[in-house]
Design a protein around this motif. Sequence first.
Motif, mmCIF file in Angstrom:
data_model
loop_
_atom_site.group_PDB
_atom_site.id
_atom_site.type_symbol
_atom_site.label_atom_id
_atom_site.label_comp_id
_atom_site.label_asym_id
_atom_site.label_seq_id
_atom_site.Cartn_x
_atom_site.Cartn_y
_atom_site.Cartn_z
ATOM 1 N N PRO A 188 0.812 -1.219 0.000
ATOM 2 C CA PRO A 188 0.000 0.000 0.000
ATOM 3 C C PRO A 188 0.852 1.278 0.000
ATOM 4 O O PRO A 188 0.376 2.333 -0.439
ATOM 5 N N LYS A 189 2.090 1.163 0.452
ATOM 6 C CA LYS A 189 2.963 2.328 0.448
ATOM 7 C C LYS A 189 3.392 2.713 -0.973
ATOM 8 O O LYS A 189 3.965 3.788 -1.182
ATOM 9 N N GLN A 190 3.082 1.846 -1.939
ATOM 10 C CA GLN A 190 3.338 2.162 -3.347
ATOM 11 C C GLN A 190 2.092 2.714 -4.026
ATOM 12 O O GLN A 190 2.025 2.785 -5.241
ATOM 13 N N ALA A 191 1.108 3.117 -3.214
ATOM 14 C CA ALA A 191 -0.144 3.674 -3.733
ATOM 15 C C ALA A 191 -0.278 5.145 -3.362
ATOM 16 O O ALA A 191 0.206 5.589 -2.322
ATOM 17 N N ILE A 192 -0.958 5.882 -4.231
ATOM 18 C CA ILE A 192 -1.361 7.260 -3.981
ATOM 19 C C ILE A 192 -2.878 7.269 -3.861
ATOM 20 O O ILE A 192 -3.562 6.621 -4.661
ATOM 21 N N ALA A 193 -3.424 7.959 -2.875
ATOM 22 C CA ALA A 193 -4.874 8.093 -2.722
ATOM 23 C C ALA A 193 -5.249 9.565 -2.742
ATOM 24 O O ALA A 193 -4.646 10.369 -2.031
ATOM 25 N N LEU A 201 -10.764 9.370 3.947
ATOM 26 C CA LEU A 201 -9.665 9.270 4.909
ATOM 27 C C LEU A 201 -9.200 7.834 5.165
ATOM 28 O O LEU A 201 -7.991 7.614 5.304
ATOM 29 N N PRO A 202 -10.094 6.835 5.228
ATOM 30 C CA PRO A 202 -9.594 5.478 5.462
ATOM 31 C C PRO A 202 -8.622 4.990 4.388
ATOM 32 O O PRO A 202 -7.593 4.393 4.719
ATOM 33 N N MET A 203 -8.907 5.258 3.123
ATOM 34 C CA MET A 203 -7.965 4.816 2.083
ATOM 35 C C MET A 203 -6.726 5.701 2.056
ATOM 36 O O MET A 203 -5.612 5.235 1.810
ATOM 37 N N MET A 204 -6.906 6.981 2.340
ATOM 38 C CA MET A 204 -5.762 7.888 2.358
ATOM 39 C C MET A 204 -4.788 7.503 3.464
ATOM 40 O O MET A 204 -3.572 7.649 3.327
ATOM 41 N N GLY A 205 -5.321 6.965 4.563
ATOM 42 C CA GLY A 205 -4.477 6.566 5.671
ATOM 43 C C GLY A 205 -3.625 5.349 5.387
ATOM 44 O O GLY A 205 -2.609 5.128 6.052
ATOM 45 N N GLU A 206 -4.019 4.547 4.398
ATOM 46 C CA GLU A 206 -3.258 3.348 4.032
ATOM 47 C C GLU A 206 -2.210 3.623 2.963
ATOM 48 O O GLU A 206 -1.228 2.895 2.849
ATOM 49 N N ALA A 207 -2.433 4.661 2.162
ATOM 50 C CA ALA A 207 -1.580 4.902 1.000
ATOM 51 C C ALA A 207 -0.228 5.484 1.396
ATOM 52 O O ALA A 207 -0.093 6.147 2.430
ATOM 53 N N GLY A 208 0.756 5.249 0.546
ATOM 54 C CA GLY A 208 2.074 5.822 0.772
ATOM 55 C C GLY A 208 2.095 7.321 0.597
ATOM 56 O O GLY A 208 2.934 8.016 1.179
ATOM 57 N N LEU A 209 1.149 7.832 -0.211
ATOM 58 C CA LEU A 209 1.025 9.280 -0.410
ATOM 59 C C LEU A 209 -0.455 9.623 -0.454
ATOM 60 O O LEU A 209 -1.201 9.084 -1.275
#
Length: 241
Positions: A188-193, A201-209
Amino acid sequence: MPVQDFAPGLAVQGFTPPLSLQDFKLVAFDMDSTLINIECVDEIADAVGRKEEVAAITEAAMRGEIADYKESLRRRVKLLAGVTVADMEQVYTERLQLNPGAEKLVQACKAAGMTVLLVSGGFTFFTDRIRDRLGIDYTRSNVLEVRSGANCGELTGYLVDQPRGDICDGAEKRKMLLETCARLGISPKQAIAVGDGANDLPMMGEAGLSVAYHAKPAVRAQAMVAIDEGGLDRLLEVVSP
């Protein structure tokens, strides 16, 4: 950590620009007020004279003032009863526009080899069209029930159950991001949300950016990038193609 101004209308926190799109493999977008300029449910409600009532619920939900997003959406959809498919077509053709820089940013992400995901608390009537218009790889949103038989072509005021459940809320957006990462074999740290409302906010909290676009205050405060002026493509000022 306080948000620091990077350029007029653009702020960052938690990292030092620039990053590169090459560092990421997935980008997940919200649709309403993020990729597009309107909240579709509000504009649909206008067809039956209920825009003000629906928009008030939408605004409270996006600000995080309504804890149960699913219930807030069911309340709004109930008020859409009687809207016709032709009314929704008119919203799409006359009111809906891509936000500035949306197409450029999506194209830059695809050129960098990234997968593009659209996760929306909105409706497939619109997300399917935005998917096709922008060449998006995966979508998850909600299905409006349309009456058959007498008064066919009118919304019933209910949503259609899907295999994943009837409503895509913040928890479902997070789940979709994580499942898509797993399908791609990436972290997930290789994802941008990218989003604007509390249900992002829940998906933004998992993303790398995490990226807030013209967002509600609570979202802006938690995002790593806040775009407050200009288009979505301003992300390319801090994450180079």
